[in-house]
Scaffold this active site. Structure first.
Site, PDB file in Angstrom:
ATOM      1  CG  ASP A  76      -2.049  -0.926   1.188  1.00 45.38           C
ATOM      2  OD1 ASP A  76      -2.077  -1.773   0.269  1.00 45.38           O
ATOM      3  OD2 ASP A  76      -2.919  -0.858   2.080  1.00 45.38           O
ATOM      4  CG  ASP A  77       0.085   3.850   2.248  1.00 45.64           C
ATOM      5  OD1 ASP A  77      -1.077   3.616   1.871  1.00 45.64           O
ATOM      6  OD2 ASP A  77       0.410   3.962   3.442  1.00 45.64           O
TER       7      ASP A  77
ATOM      8  CG  HIS B 206      -4.459   2.651  -0.695  1.00 45.22           C
ATOM      9  ND1 HIS B 206      -5.446   1.942  -0.033  1.00 45.22           N
ATOM     10  CD2 HIS B 206      -3.558   3.005   0.274  1.00 45.22           C
ATOM     11  CE1 HIS B 206      -5.156   1.869   1.254  1.00 45.22           C
ATOM     12  NE2 HIS B 206      -4.026   2.520   1.471  1.00 45.22           N
TER      13      HIS B 206
ATOM     14  CE1 TYR C 130      -4.927   5.623   8.112  1.00 41.19           C
ATOM     15  CE2 TYR C 130      -6.786   6.725   7.070  1.00 41.19           C
ATOM     16  CZ  TYR C 130      -5.477   6.742   7.529  1.00 41.19           C
ATOM     17  OH  TYR C 130      -4.728   7.893   7.403  1.00 41.19           O
TER      18      TYR C 130
ATOM     19  CG  HIS D 208       2.211   0.146   4.348  1.00 45.88           C
ATOM     20  ND1 HIS D 208       1.938  -0.762   5.363  1.00 45.88           N
ATOM     21  CD2 HIS D 208       1.063   0.858   4.159  1.00 45.88           C
ATOM     22  CE1 HIS D 208       0.699  -0.596   5.769  1.00 45.88           C
ATOM     23  NE2 HIS D 208       0.133   0.379   5.064  1.00 45.88           N
TER      24      HIS D 208
END
Length: 477
Positions: A288-289, A338, A379, A432
């Protein structure tokens, strides 16, 4: 609506007006708004990378991003300090919270200018609870001639520039704020920029000239009104913001756009075709991210192991690293959505959720030719509104069954042990790629899980034999 204040919802302004600083703001701006600050595509700044801080647990939700611009180390340090200045009290206030809604702090950035020897970076801080609830806006400027970081007030000449701006703004508030609260100070005018046609946009943080419940308050001044107030640096900032082909030259010479893809090799091998997880022992590694500074190295590791993964990208980072998106796609990995700004979608309206998701869809489609079919809510926060929007967009929501907590434990060994110990056939493992320690952990994860007979697949491969309708969820613990 020129020469007047325009009110925009506080939540909407972060979702619609902040963010990546570039492509998406120009390509898919949903509403013509003269108070929208002009943004420069971060892909025009070679070597630009994005610094990120994240935290997600039962106490608080934190996501902050800001750019690192080569040749402007003082600006990078000033941006980091401005973000930390907001994060420190947020962490202190949420260290021992009572049950209820999880407090959120979200920090987004955009490039207001990046040409010649001038850079402007706009920050938007959105906080959901406490004394600082609402949005704060701040634009910092960098003068490459002197190496100085300048506040927005430095766009105005000394000896009356701020006073003249305050006078003009008071006359144009139009009942949207209290003229008496428009003082001729740098703190009042913390965010000055220009819109797409060269008008000056004077925007205020919540509770500065109007109650926070009023939402975003901004005033637009036409050039004839503000030009006499500009300093010499302000004129250079205007020219940089309006440059038709921005080319940053902090070292004194224009820098061409990059042509090579970081970390890519001419003989990069695409992993083999799809795996049938009904018969194979499959696990999905998800990141993610990103993309982040270490994503290219992660791709090297996955390529060498002939392993596929799924990258749930944040639009602000993806737009700055379209080259990495293309590499992820070319090497057989899956790219998921995302969102644009990493907001807690469960707090937003359907219109805001749709905008935040759609902008990242467009960024990925523009870079790779293919739009995502999966969306991971930041989240893991979702509700009926989020389900309805994703259903309308044909997206499936993806959660996870193994959380490595790599944002908290910046230790490659701890992350690797946790991923391997908790892995099960059909697991979706959350990591991440913005954390170098996580990327450091991946070789061990691949080696140890491969020794246990696991095959590394994309989320879509993992869910191929499951009936998950658009809007539905997959991968929860």
């Amino acid at each position: 609506m020129r020469g007047a204040a325009v009110l925009v919802s506080g939540l909407a302004s972060a979702a619609l007006l902040a963010g990546c600083g570039g492509g998406p703001g120009q390509r898919v701006r949903p509403v013509a708004d003269s108070t929208a600050v002009h943004v420069v595509d971060p892909g025009t700044v070679p070597g630009l990378s994005v610094a990120t801080r994240n935290e997600q647990d039962g106490r608080r939700h934190l996501y902050a991003a800001w750019p690192r611009i080569p040749g402007a180390d003082r600006l990078t340090a000033a941006l980091a300090a401005a973000v930390d200045e907001r994060i420190r009290p947020f962490l202190a206030d949420t260290g021992d919270r009572t049950p209820g809604a999880v407090p959120e702090l979200n920090v987004q950035w955009s490039l207001a200018a990046a040409s010649g020897d001038v850079v402007g970076v706009r920050l938007v801080f959105a906080e959901s609870a406490g004394a600082s609830a609402g949005e704060a806006r701040r634009t910092l400027w960098y003068d490459g001639r002197t190496g100085e970081v300048r506040p927005s007030a430095d766009l105005l000449r000394a000896g009356g520039g701020l006073a003249g701006l305050a006078e003009r703004v008071r006359a144009r508030l139009g009942g949207k704020g209290d003229p008496a609260r428009v003082t001729a100070g740098a703190d009042t005018f913390s965010s000055l920029g220009f819109n797409d046609v060269g008008d000056m946009v004077v925007e205020f943080s919540d509770n500065t000239v109007a109650p926070g419940s009023s939402g975003r308050v901004a005033v637009v001044l036409e050039r004839a009104d503000y030009e006499p107030l500009l300093s010499e640096f302000g004129r250079r900032a205007y020219a940089a913001a309006m440059a038709p082909r921005p080319r940053l030259a902090l070292d004194g010479s224009a820098t061409p756009s990059p042509t090579a893809t970081p970390g890519a090799t001419p003989d990069a091998t695409v992993p083999p075709g799809r795996t049938d997880c009904a018969t194979a022992k499959c696990v999905a590694l998800t990141f993610d991210d990103g993309p982040g500074p270490a994503t290219g190295r992660l791709l090297d590791t996955l390529r060498d192991a002939r392993a596929r993964a799924t990258f749930f990208v944040v639009g602000t980072n993806a737009d700055a690293h379209a080259d990495l998106l293309r590499r992820e796609h070319a090497e057989g990995h899956e790219i998921g959505n995302h969102t644009q700004s990493h907001r807690d979608l469960s707090r937003l309206t359907a219109v805001q959720v749709n905008s935040d998701v759609q902008r990242t869809q467009e960024i990925v489609r523009s870079a790779t030719g293919t739009a995502p079919t999966l969306m991971r809510p930041p989240y893991g926060a979702t509700n009926g509104t989020v389900a309805g929007v994703t259903r309308s967009l044909g997206l499936r929501q993806v959660l996870w069954s193994v959380d490595t907590n790599d944002w908290r434990d910046r230790d490659a060994k701890v992350v690797a042990d946790r991923a391997v110990r908790r892995a099960r056939p059909g697991a979706v493992i959350l990591m991440h790629d913005i954390h170098r320690t996580t990327v450091d952990a991946v070789p061990e994860i691949l080696e140890r899980l491969a020794a246990k007979g696991y095959t590394f697949v994309t989320v879509s491969e993992l869910m191929a034999n499951r009936k998950v309708p658009p809007g539905g969820r997959f991968g929860g613990a």
